[in-house]
Design a protein around this motif. Structure first.
Motif: not given
Length: 301
Positions: A102-105, A108-116, A162-166
Motif C-alpha cells: 500500500m505504501a509503495w502505491t 507513487r501517487v503522491l510524488v506524481g501529484l506533487l510534481l504535476g 521498468i520500475g517506479d518512474k513510469p
C-alpha cells in the motif's frame, strides 16, 4: 416540547455538537462526524450487496459479497510481498507486506501529484505572463492535453524503463496539463481591483503574484487537484500492472489472471480505502493552507 429540547441542547447546531464530549476540539468533532457518515454509507452499500447475495441474485464466484472475500484474510495476505522488486517470491505474506505494498502505491501517487501540481502551476504562470512563450507553447499543450494518460504508458516505459518512474510519470501527466490550463484561466479571472490595489501600495510584479494572485487562484487549483486525484489512482494501477510489476495494480492483475475473485475485491477495497483517505487528507491540507477562505465556501469545502 421544542423549548425543552433546545434547553437540553438536543436540537440545532449546538445539539449536534453535544453528540461528542465538550473536551473534543471542533476539528476532532467534525472529523468523527465525517467518519461516522462514511461508515454508515459503506455499511449501507455492503448491506445491499449482502442482500442481493442472500436473495440469490448474484453469483458468489463472480461477485463474492464482503463476508466471503473478508473471511480468509490470512490466505489473501499471502499474495502480498515486502519487496518492491519484479519477480520476487513472497515469503508468506501478512499485515506488514500488505502495508508495504500500500505504501509503495501511495508514494507513487503522491510524488506524481506533487510534481504535476508544482510544475503545472509554474508553467501555467510563466506562459500567462510571457506572451512569447504563450504563443510558442500553448498550441502544443492544447494538442497534448486531450491524450489519455494511459496512451503515455508505452512512452514512459521507453524513456524510463521498468520500475517506479513510469507510474510516477503517468500520475504526473494526469494532473500536469489540467493544472497548466487551469492556472492560466484562474489568473485571468483574478479581479483587477486586487492588482490595482497591490500596485498602488507599491508591490512589485513578483510580490503581486505571490501575495495577491497566487492566494486568489489556489482554491480553484486545489479543486482541480482533487478532481484529478481519483484519476491518478486509476492510472497508477494500470502503470503498476505493465510498467512497474509491483504494487496493488500488479496484485489486481494477478488476481484477474488466476480468476481469484476474492483477491480482486479485497484489493479493490484497499484501493478504495486509500483513495478515500488521500482525499480526506487533501481536504484537510486544503483547509489548513487556505485559512483565508471562509468555511463552507469555495475551495475550503
Amino acid at each position: 416540547m421544542t423549548m425543552r429540547l433546545e434547553a437540553d441542547g438536543l436540537t440545532g447546531s449546538a445539539g449536534r455538537n453535544r453528540l461528542f464530549p465538550a473536551r473534543f476540539s471542533p476539528w476532532l468533532r467534525r472529523s468523527l462526524a465525517k467518519l461516522g457518515w462514511a461508515a454508515l454509507s459503506l455499511g449501507l452499500f455492503a448491506g445491499i450487496w449482502e442482500g442481493f447475495w442472500a436473495a440469490g441474485l448474484i453469483n458468489p464466484l463472480l461477485l463474492p459479497p464482503p463476508h466471503l472475500f473478508l473471511q480468509d484474510i490470512p490466505g489473501t495476505l499471502q499474495y502480498f510481498d515486502r519487496s518492491n522488486r519484479i519477480g520476487s517470491v513472497s515469503t508468506g505474506g501478512g499485515i506488514l507486506p500488505l502495508l508495504i505494498t500500500m505504501a509503495w502505491t501511495t508514494t507513487r501517487v503522491l510524488v506524481g501529484l506533487l510534481l504535476g501540481f508544482v510544475a503545472g502551476v509554474a508553467l501555467g504562470a510563466v506562459i500567462h505572463y510571457l506572451a512569447t512563450l504563450r504563443k510558442l507553447l500553448l498550441p502544443t499543450i492544447l494538442l497534448l492535453a486531450p491524450i489519455s494518460p494511459v496512451a503515455w504508458l508505452p512512452v514512459a516505459i521507453f524513456v524510463f524503463g521498468i520500475g517506479d518512474k513510469p507510474a510516477i510519470f503517468l500520475v504526473f501527466i494526469t494532473l500536469f496539463f489540467a493544472i497548466v490550463l487551469s492556472t492560466g484561466a484562474q489568473i485571468e479571472s483574478v479581479p483587477k481591483n486586487y492588482i490595482h490595489v497591490a500596485r498602488i501600495m507599491g508591490a512589485t510584479r513578483r510580490q503581486t503574484f505571490w501575495k495577491v494572485v497566487l492566494p486568489a487562484i489556489l482554491p480553484s487549483l486545489f479543486m482541480t487537484l482533487r478532481l484529478n486525484l481519483f484519476g491518478a489512482w486509476m492510472v497508477v494501477l494500470i502503470a503498476e500492472t505493465v510498467g512497474v510489476g509491483t504494487g496493488l495494480g500488479q496484485i489486481t492483475s494477478m488476481a484477474r489472471s488466476t480468476f481469484n475473485a476474492k483477491l480482486v475485491f479485497f484489493t479493490m477495497g484497499i484501493i478504495g480505502l486509500l483513495g478515500f483517505l488521500s482525499d480526506f487528507a487533501l481536504r484537510e491540507i486544503q483547509r489548513r493552507m487556505l485559512w483565508w477562505v471562509a468555511p463552507g465556501q469555495g475551495g475550503s469545502r
